[in-house]
Design an enzyme around this catalytic site. Sequence first.
Site, PDB file in Angstrom:
ATOM      1  N   GLU A 124       6.962 -12.409 -11.176  1.00 12.49           N
ATOM      2  CA  GLU A 124       5.496 -12.479 -11.073  1.00 12.49           C
ATOM      3  C   GLU A 124       4.847 -12.448 -12.458  1.00 12.49           C
ATOM      4  OE1 GLU A 124       7.376 -10.887  -8.934  1.00 12.49           O
ATOM      5  OE2 GLU A 124       6.686 -11.604  -6.976  1.00 12.49           O
ATOM      6  N   ARG A 135       0.830  -1.215   0.000  1.00 10.48           N
ATOM      7  CA  ARG A 135       0.000   0.000   0.000  1.00 10.48           C
ATOM      8  C   ARG A 135       0.869   1.272   0.000  1.00 10.48           C
ATOM      9  NH1 ARG A 135      -0.990  -0.860   6.288  1.00 10.48           N
ATOM     10  NH2 ARG A 135       0.443   0.714   7.055  1.00 10.48           N
ATOM     11  N   TRP A 151       6.498  -1.543   2.092  1.00  8.32           N
ATOM     12  CA  TRP A 151       6.928  -2.939   1.967  1.00  8.32           C
ATOM     13  C   TRP A 151       7.446  -3.402   3.321  1.00  8.32           C
ATOM     14  CZ3 TRP A 151       9.542  -0.527  -2.678  1.00  8.32           C
ATOM     15  CH2 TRP A 151      10.634   0.252  -2.327  1.00  8.32           C
ATOM     16  N   ASP A 186      -6.444  -2.272   8.445  1.00  9.32           N
ATOM     17  CA  ASP A 186      -5.777  -3.322   7.665  1.00  9.32           C
ATOM     18  C   ASP A 186      -6.591  -4.607   7.564  1.00  9.32           C
ATOM     19  OD1 ASP A 186      -3.557  -4.418   6.233  1.00  9.32           O
ATOM     20  OD2 ASP A 186      -2.320  -3.016   7.346  1.00  9.32           O
TER      21      ASP A 186
HETATM   22  C1  FMN Z   1      -4.754  -5.634  -0.947  1.00  7.69           C
HETATM   23  C2  FMN Z   1      -3.407  -6.059  -0.457  1.00  7.69           C
HETATM   24  C3  FMN Z   1      -2.584  -5.140   0.159  1.00  7.69           C
HETATM   25  C4  FMN Z   1      -1.327  -5.518   0.614  1.00  7.69           C
HETATM   26  N1  FMN Z   1      -0.529  -4.590   1.227  1.00  7.69           N
HETATM   27  C5  FMN Z   1       0.712  -4.938   1.634  1.00  7.69           C
HETATM   28  C6  FMN Z   1       1.567  -3.957   2.212  1.00  7.69           C
HETATM   29  O1  FMN Z   1       1.206  -2.806   2.382  1.00  7.69           O
HETATM   30  N2  FMN Z   1       2.816  -4.352   2.583  1.00  7.69           N
HETATM   31  C7  FMN Z   1       3.264  -5.631   2.410  1.00  7.69           C
HETATM   32  O2  FMN Z   1       4.425  -5.917   2.725  1.00  7.69           O
HETATM   33  N3  FMN Z   1       2.451  -6.593   1.893  1.00  7.69           N
HETATM   34  C8  FMN Z   1       1.202  -6.268   1.481  1.00  7.69           C
HETATM   35  N4  FMN Z   1       0.377  -7.216   0.929  1.00  7.69           N
HETATM   36  C9  FMN Z   1       0.866  -8.602   0.809  1.00  7.69           C
HETATM   37  C10 FMN Z   1       1.859  -8.722  -0.329  1.00  7.69           C
HETATM   38  O3  FMN Z   1       1.318  -8.192  -1.513  1.00  7.69           O
HETATM   39  C11 FMN Z   1       2.249 -10.184  -0.547  1.00  7.69           C
HETATM   40  O4  FMN Z   1       2.880 -10.633   0.621  1.00  7.69           O
HETATM   41  C12 FMN Z   1       3.135 -10.384  -1.753  1.00  7.69           C
HETATM   42  O5  FMN Z   1       3.374 -11.765  -1.927  1.00  7.69           O
HETATM   43  C13 FMN Z   1       4.452  -9.682  -1.581  1.00  7.69           C
HETATM   44  O6  FMN Z   1       5.249  -9.869  -2.716  1.00  7.69           O
HETATM   45  P1  FMN Z   1       6.804 -10.157  -2.604  1.00  7.69           P
HETATM   46  O7  FMN Z   1       6.940 -11.541  -2.059  1.00  7.69           O
HETATM   47  O8  FMN Z   1       7.253 -10.051  -4.015  1.00  7.69           O
HETATM   48  O9  FMN Z   1       7.412  -9.137  -1.723  1.00  7.69           O
HETATM   49  C14 FMN Z   1      -0.878  -6.862   0.462  1.00  7.69           C
HETATM   50  C15 FMN Z   1      -1.730  -7.787  -0.144  1.00  7.69           C
HETATM   51  C16 FMN Z   1      -2.979  -7.396  -0.598  1.00  7.69           C
HETATM   52  C17 FMN Z   1      -3.862  -8.417  -1.237  1.00  7.69           C
END
Ligand code: FMN
Length: 636
Positions: A236, A177, A190, A287
């Site tokens: 991805e 976000r 992140w 959240d």
């Molecule tokens: C709507 C939504 C919002 C999200 N917001 C966050 C966030 O703010 N921070 C975060 O670390 N993960 C967030 N996530 C989870 C990550 O998108 C998820 O863990 C993803 O696999 C991370 O990708 P990565 O492994 O490439 O870092 C969110 C997931 C969704 C569905």
Amino acid sequence: MAFRNQQAFIDLLEKEGELVRIKSFVDPHLEIAEITDRISKEPGGGKALLFENTGYEFPVLMNAYGSERRMCLALGVQKLDDVAAEIEGLFKLLASPKESLLDKLRLLPKLGQFASWMPKVRAGRGECQEVVITDNPDIGKLPVITCWPKDGGPFVTLPIIHTKDPSTNSRNVGMYRMQVFGPTLTGMHWHKHKVSAKHFSEYKKLNKRMPVAVALGGDPAYAYSATAPLPENVDEYMLAGFLRKKKVELVKCITQPEIEVPADADFIIEGYVDPSDELIWEGPFGDHTGYYSLPDWYPRFHITAITHKKDPVYPATIVGIPPQEDAWLGKATERIFLAPIKMTMVPEIINMEMPVEGVFHNLVITQIKKDYAGQGQKVMNAMWGAGQMMFNKILVIADEGVSITNYRELARYAFANLDAASDIYFSQGPMDVLDHSCSKLGFGGKMSIDGTRKMEEELGDSPQGESGITSPDAAFFSSRFPEIRSMNTALAQDGIACLLVSVEKNRMNHVRELHQALCDMPETSAVKMILYVEHTVDANDLAVALWRFCNNLDPKRDSLLVRRSGAVACMGFDGTRKTKELDGFQRDWPNIIVANDSTIASVDGKWNALGLGKFLPSPSLKFKNQMYGEEAVVAG
Ligand SMILES: Cc1cc2nc3c(=O)[nH]c(=O)nc-3n(C[C@H](O)[C@H](O)[C@H](O)COP(=O)(O)O)c2cc1C
């Protein structure tokens, strides 16, 4: 099935009767979220909503993934299990012995098909760059929604974030976000365990600016793939290509040419994160746990350009008290990732279920084919070591034959097999940064409840008896213990040796003492587990009680085992809110997420003009009396 762009997906949703256009004015500040909350909590997830009159140039798409059917439409499948079956077939094809030349040749078409799904960077500009704003870009021109009253500001909630590893140049696409702080400034949320956070620390070591680009919209497979828990070095867009059966076409960003983005996206926000910048105080934010996430320090994202297609639609989502749209994104991951888990790490796994009350990571049920003693623990160790499964807090393990989606049947089976003294395994490790119950941020307790039938080597020494209690009822207990506000004895009467107690604690060790006293009563002699929840929670509302319990529990710290001579051992779990005064808990404890009265009233007032059918009251009304005092609301 590939969509030409997000508009093609919207058209399909409309054709399938899955989308409602809202033509009357709705404010992106709180109102869009309140309407979406009412709709997404409808049985089956309601409809997708296209808000066309927001006071901004662009419409807002909400709840597009918010049902099993729409999630399937987004990924172009009939059932989410179809994706898992295809992945399993692929693994089997690659892993099967290839003795003859013919066997090897048989692989070629599949490999050729696979290669045709790999992302490709194309020359020139993309649809996403039909309009280019490099002079004074302003994210304030986008209808970025403010979701909940205590949020730190507006947040971009469905951003597809692109970063690269500075040494290997490998791409990561994640969803994190973004809080809007100004026309060209947002936060970049992140979490420290995520791949782009790792890229950020690599840039920090090199003391170099980190180029970042954010896509919004495009084929719906992109946003799903950004949320998928892929291993670090798997792009991805390979997953997206596999899901849509067509390669993702990428174009270079205009002001951050090191980063490539999907040509068909609706918006691209280009910019950079400078590791030498001071971090920014980000949050709070309502959240997906159903609680506000506590504010913390995160990197600043500086916007250098905003580009978009000619008629873009701004996609967004809200998260909050479950169920919400993200439950379906999570369901897709649960179904799709079953195959890789089974094929690479846990061959005995038959099925997996993540109840919405467990908000993905808090509660995972795993069904296995058990052949030897200790296999439940083998699975537990493998699961907690498998990528983002490391965030799991409570892992329940069950045998083949029992339904893991019929929670009552599952509980009856698991409790019948459970010795509370020897079949609950505790550990600690990395936890989701959003987990407020951990004494230390991102690090806390976990447990695995082994509900499988026990083999001789596994039998504990606690005597096993009849399950459940038949009498007395809840009133009997609350007349003896005035701090008990409500008690669920229905499970126990249904043969599940578990009680749920809502308790108003008023001193240190209160829950521990109450648990000991309850266990000392002959009436509970067959009870194996007592779950304690906050006094404001109705213990007979199982879904809410379970959601609150899973969020508030650190299983290792909050477990209270009582061994009773001549009776089964009874494990208590303190799932109440923890405070400095009553628990010595040092961190702030966030509040649950509830809409404010003025937003509820304004949405009530405009409901008839929205075209959404019968009046739906605010889901927040049910939770108003479960909030903690104003002083306990997320503090800075
Ligand atoms: C709507 C939504 C919002 C999200 N917001 C966050 C966030 O703010 N921070 C975060 O670390 N993960 C967030 N996530 C989870 C990550 O998108 C998820 O863990 C993803 O696999 C991370 O990708 P990565 O492994 O490439 O870092 C969110 C997931 C969704 C569905």
